[in-house]
Every structure is written in structure tokens, then in C-alpha cells.
Design a protein around this motif. Sequence first.
Motif, PDB file in Angstrom:
ATOM      1  N   ASP A   1      53.906  44.707  41.466  1.00 52.36           N
ATOM      2  CA  ASP A   1      53.509  43.377  41.912  1.00 52.36           C
ATOM      3  C   ASP A   1      52.179  43.536  42.640  1.00 52.36           C
ATOM      4  O   ASP A   1      52.082  44.293  43.612  1.00 52.36           O
ATOM      5  CB  ASP A   1      54.559  42.786  42.861  1.00 52.36           C
ATOM      6  N   GLY A   2      51.156  42.842  42.155  1.00 49.71           N
ATOM      7  CA  GLY A   2      49.819  43.003  42.709  1.00 49.71           C
ATOM      8  C   GLY A   2      49.669  42.422  44.108  1.00 49.71           C
ATOM      9  O   GLY A   2      50.581  41.777  44.647  1.00 49.71           O
ATOM     10  N   ARG A   3      48.538  42.667  44.699  1.00 50.32           N
ATOM     11  CA  ARG A   3      48.217  42.147  46.040  1.00 50.32           C
ATOM     12  C   ARG A   3      48.465  40.638  46.118  1.00 50.32           C
ATOM     13  O   ARG A   3      47.979  39.896  45.267  1.00 50.32           O
ATOM     14  CB  ARG A   3      46.748  42.421  46.350  1.00 50.32           C
TER      15      ARG A   3
ATOM     16  N   SER B   1      39.384  41.324  47.312  1.00 47.82           N
ATOM     17  CA  SER B   1      38.392  41.894  46.408  1.00 47.82           C
ATOM     18  C   SER B   1      39.021  42.340  45.096  1.00 47.82           C
ATOM     19  O   SER B   1      40.032  43.046  45.100  1.00 47.82           O
ATOM     20  CB  SER B   1      37.732  43.086  47.102  1.00 47.82           C
ATOM     21  N   ALA B   2      38.418  41.943  43.992  1.00 42.55           N
ATOM     22  CA  ALA B   2      38.880  42.410  42.684  1.00 42.55           C
ATOM     23  C   ALA B   2      38.678  43.914  42.557  1.00 42.55           C
ATOM     24  O   ALA B   2      39.456  44.598  41.885  1.00 42.55           O
ATOM     25  CB  ALA B   2      38.144  41.672  41.566  1.00 42.55           C
ATOM     26  N   ASP B   3      37.652  44.446  43.220  1.00 42.84           N
ATOM     27  CA  ASP B   3      37.420  45.898  43.170  1.00 42.84           C
ATOM     28  C   ASP B   3      38.591  46.663  43.786  1.00 42.84           C
ATOM     29  O   ASP B   3      38.954  47.735  43.304  1.00 42.84           O
ATOM     30  CB  ASP B   3      36.121  46.261  43.888  1.00 42.84           C
ATOM     31  N   ASP B   4      39.190  46.120  44.850  1.00 42.82           N
ATOM     32  CA  ASP B   4      40.379  46.751  45.435  1.00 42.82           C
ATOM     33  C   ASP B   4      41.522  46.763  44.423  1.00 42.82           C
ATOM     34  O   ASP B   4      42.262  47.747  44.302  1.00 42.82           O
ATOM     35  CB  ASP B   4      40.824  46.004  46.696  1.00 42.82           C
ATOM     36  N   TYR B   5      41.675  45.663  43.701  1.00 46.06           N
ATOM     37  CA  TYR B   5      42.734  45.552  42.687  1.00 46.06           C
ATOM     38  C   TYR B   5      42.501  46.592  41.585  1.00 46.06           C
ATOM     39  O   TYR B   5      43.445  47.232  41.100  1.00 46.06           O
ATOM     40  CB  TYR B   5      42.710  44.137  42.102  1.00 46.06           C
ATOM     41  N   LEU B   6      41.233  46.793  41.202  1.00 44.13           N
ATOM     42  CA  LEU B   6      40.913  47.797  40.171  1.00 44.13           C
ATOM     43  C   LEU B   6      41.238  49.208  40.671  1.00 44.13           C
ATOM     44  O   LEU B   6      41.699  50.054  39.897  1.00 44.13           O
ATOM     45  CB  LEU B   6      39.439  47.699  39.770  1.00 44.13           C
ATOM     46  N   LYS B   7      41.019  49.450  41.949  1.00 46.51           N
ATOM     47  CA  LYS B   7      41.379  50.756  42.522  1.00 46.51           C
ATOM     48  C   LYS B   7      42.885  50.965  42.462  1.00 46.51           C
ATOM     49  O   LYS B   7      43.363  52.080  42.208  1.00 46.51           O
ATOM     50  CB  LYS B   7      40.881  50.860  43.971  1.00 46.51           C
ATOM     51  N   ASP B   8      43.654  49.901  42.706  1.00 43.99           N
ATOM     52  CA  ASP B   8      45.115  49.984  42.585  1.00 43.99           C
ATOM     53  C   ASP B   8      45.509  50.366  41.154  1.00 43.99           C
ATOM     54  O   ASP B   8      46.349  51.246  40.931  1.00 43.99           O
ATOM     55  CB  ASP B   8      45.769  48.644  42.936  1.00 43.99           C
ATOM     56  N   ILE B   9      44.900  49.684  40.189  1.00 43.22           N
ATOM     57  CA  ILE B   9      45.212  49.954  38.781  1.00 43.22           C
ATOM     58  C   ILE B   9      44.878  51.401  38.431  1.00 43.22           C
ATOM     59  O   ILE B   9      45.661  52.089  37.767  1.00 43.22           O
ATOM     60  CB  ILE B   9      44.452  48.967  37.860  1.00 43.22           C
ATOM     61  N   ASP B  10      43.731  51.874  38.898  1.00 38.22           N
ATOM     62  CA  ASP B  10      43.327  53.249  38.596  1.00 38.22           C
ATOM     63  C   ASP B  10      44.316  54.258  39.182  1.00 38.22           C
ATOM     64  O   ASP B  10      44.732  55.200  38.492  1.00 38.22           O
ATOM     65  CB  ASP B  10      41.928  53.505  39.147  1.00 38.22           C
TER      66      ASP B  10
ATOM     67  N   THR C   1      40.308  34.349  45.853  1.00 38.57           N
ATOM     68  CA  THR C   1      40.887  34.860  44.602  1.00 38.57           C
ATOM     69  C   THR C   1      40.141  34.287  43.402  1.00 38.57           C
ATOM     70  O   THR C   1      39.755  35.012  42.484  1.00 38.57           O
ATOM     71  CB  THR C   1      42.383  34.503  44.519  1.00 38.57           C
ATOM     72  N   GLY C   2      39.925  32.968  43.416  1.00 39.70           N
ATOM     73  CA  GLY C   2      39.213  32.323  42.309  1.00 39.70           C
ATOM     74  C   GLY C   2      37.803  32.850  42.147  1.00 39.70           C
ATOM     75  O   GLY C   2      37.344  33.104  41.021  1.00 39.70           O
ATOM     76  N   TYR C   3      37.097  33.018  43.262  1.00 36.44           N
ATOM     77  CA  TYR C   3      35.724  33.516  43.211  1.00 36.44           C
ATOM     78  C   TYR C   3      35.679  34.945  42.670  1.00 36.44           C
ATOM     79  O   TYR C   3      34.829  35.270  41.827  1.00 36.44           O
ATOM     80  CB  TYR C   3      35.096  33.471  44.604  1.00 36.44           C
ATOM     81  N   GLU C   4      36.588  35.791  43.134  1.00 38.15           N
ATOM     82  CA  GLU C   4      36.624  37.177  42.668  1.00 38.15           C
ATOM     83  C   GLU C   4      36.909  37.247  41.168  1.00 38.15           C
ATOM     84  O   GLU C   4      36.330  38.068  40.447  1.00 38.15           O
ATOM     85  CB  GLU C   4      37.671  37.970  43.451  1.00 38.15           C
ATOM     86  N   LEU C   5      37.782  36.376  40.686  1.00 38.66           N
ATOM     87  CA  LEU C   5      38.081  36.359  39.250  1.00 38.66           C
ATOM     88  C   LEU C   5      36.877  35.870  38.448  1.00 38.66           C
ATOM     89  O   LEU C   5      36.608  36.358  37.348  1.00 38.66           O
ATOM     90  CB  LEU C   5      39.311  35.491  38.973  1.00 38.66           C
ATOM     91  N   LEU C   6      36.141  34.924  39.004  1.00 39.38           N
ATOM     92  CA  LEU C   6      34.931  34.438  38.337  1.00 39.38           C
ATOM     93  C   LEU C   6      33.897  35.565  38.203  1.00 39.38           C
ATOM     94  O   LEU C   6      33.284  35.743  37.143  1.00 39.38           O
ATOM     95  CB  LEU C   6      34.346  33.272  39.143  1.00 39.38           C
ATOM     96  N   GLN C   7      33.732  36.345  39.280  1.00 43.10           N
ATOM     97  CA  GLN C   7      32.802  37.483  39.231  1.00 43.10           C
ATOM     98  C   GLN C   7      33.267  38.522  38.209  1.00 43.10           C
ATOM     99  O   GLN C   7      32.461  39.117  37.488  1.00 43.10           O
ATOM    100  CB  GLN C   7      32.690  38.138  40.617  1.00 43.10           C
TER     101      GLN C   7
END
Length: 279
Positions: free
Chosen positions: A61-63, A79-88, A195-201
Motif C-alpha cells: 500500500d503506497g504512501r 513527492s513522486a520521487d519518494d514513491y519511485l524510491k519505494d518502488i526501487d 498529489t495531483g501536482y506531483e502526478l502532473l510532473q
Amino acid sequence: MKHLETAYKTHDGKELYLQAWMADVPKAAMLLVHGLGEHSSRYLHLVEKLNEAGVSVFTFDGRGHGKSAKVKPDAFFESADDYLKDIDALFGKVKSYSPGLPAFIYGHSMGGGLVAAYVLKYKPEAAGVVLSSPAIKEAEGTSKILIALSSMISKYFPKLKALKLDANKVSRIPEEVQKYLQDPFVYTEAIPARTGYELLQLMNYIQGNASEFNLPLLLIHGSDDGLTNPKGSELLFENAKSADKTLKIFPGGYHELINDLDRDEVMNLIVSWIEIRLA
């Protein structure tokens, strides 16, 4: 099939809920990344089919989502970058837990956008990627003024409830919509501005770097998806340099294809696509 549950501490000290379903005779492993507002336990029917095919499925379950949320789900992440670090980190765990086995990645909706960006930024060694209704392109006609304002709103009012998603667009099956709305671990209120802004980026990044995508790829999308734009899947398919890539658009399909009218065909396609790449 054996079910495992545990917790994972992220690089910035957050605790995420992890679970896995282990195939009796594993031939491959998969990391599954769920969509915006939902959670990983909603994929059990797909997991069962994957387990039967010898694919062990690891997920989380994500952040701000599901059982990883501190009090209740709010779909918020800084931050979406934090989420990507979780995935990695978690894909690394999948590979270490299943040494020598081919490892796949599956992403749905927001999870599909995150997985696409993860592949582009991190260049993981994966046997293949399945993207279901991925968030790659904003909706047609999205106001440019609204996009310009989103940065300021995200900065000063990050938790402002900014964008309400229509649950009726999840599936053409009324019972599935009701299950979605009545699930206490599904967040159904308006999405936070950050969240919306990070997804847009994230979507902008994918669009600008799609030609760097080079892993085996299965893209599935419904033609009538009102929550993520099917043209995003077409864009990635056309630009990806993967030698092995497949795009399947389901006519009339809504957002959650594994919970929609064509769900059996969709799940069989996913499983057979993986099985072919294990042969």
C-alpha cells in the motif's frame, strides 16, 4: 498459495504495509503497484490467476494509501520521487526473495505512471512490464491556467482537496462501483493538491522521455476510460524503443479493466503474455 504480510521502513522513515502471495511452484515474481486512492488487496482475483501460472506477487500500500496511511487513507504524498524510491527498494526485495527467477512489474493507473517513470529513471533489470490504464497523459481539454496554478496551490496548500474523481467511471458493473465506494481502505474524496501536482510532473516526464523505454511492454487501456487518458498509452506505445511491445485497447472499457465487463479476457491476456515470456 501462501500469503505473507510485513512492514517496510522507507528511506525517509515512513512505514509501508507489504504483502505477498507466493506461488506453490514459482516460475517468476512480480511487483504490483496499485492505483490512486485504492490499495493492494483489491487485486486478489488477478493474483490467484498469476499464482496458478507460477508467478509470485509482491505488493504494497503506497504512501497515504490503504493500510500504510497513519490514521485513514488520504492519498497524500509529498513527492513522486519518494514513491519511485519505494518502488526501487521493493523491486530489489522482490528479486532478492526470488533469486534467479524472472521479475516483472505491474502498474495500474497512478501506479502505471509511477512504474513507467521508474523504468525510465532507474533502468531496472526486469523481464517485462504490464501497464494497466496508466496515468501518462492529462485529460483532453485540461485547462492550461489550472495547470499553471497547480504549482502554486501545491506549494502553499499541499493538502487542499483539489480534484474529485468520479467513482462511476471505475467500472461498467454497478456492483464493482459499490464495492469500491464501500471499501474503508479506498480513498474516495477529492485528491490533495500536492498529489495531483506531483502526478502532473510525472506525466510530463514520461511524455518527454518515452523514447527511452526499452523493456518488454504490455499496455492495456479501455477506450472509454474517463479517469486516465488512453492517448497516454498510445503515446508510450508509439515512442517506446522496446523491441517487444503490445498495446490492447478494449472497446468501451472503463478504468479498472480487471473489474470491468471484459475482466476475464483482460486477466487471461495478462497471464498469457507473461507465460509466453517465460517459455
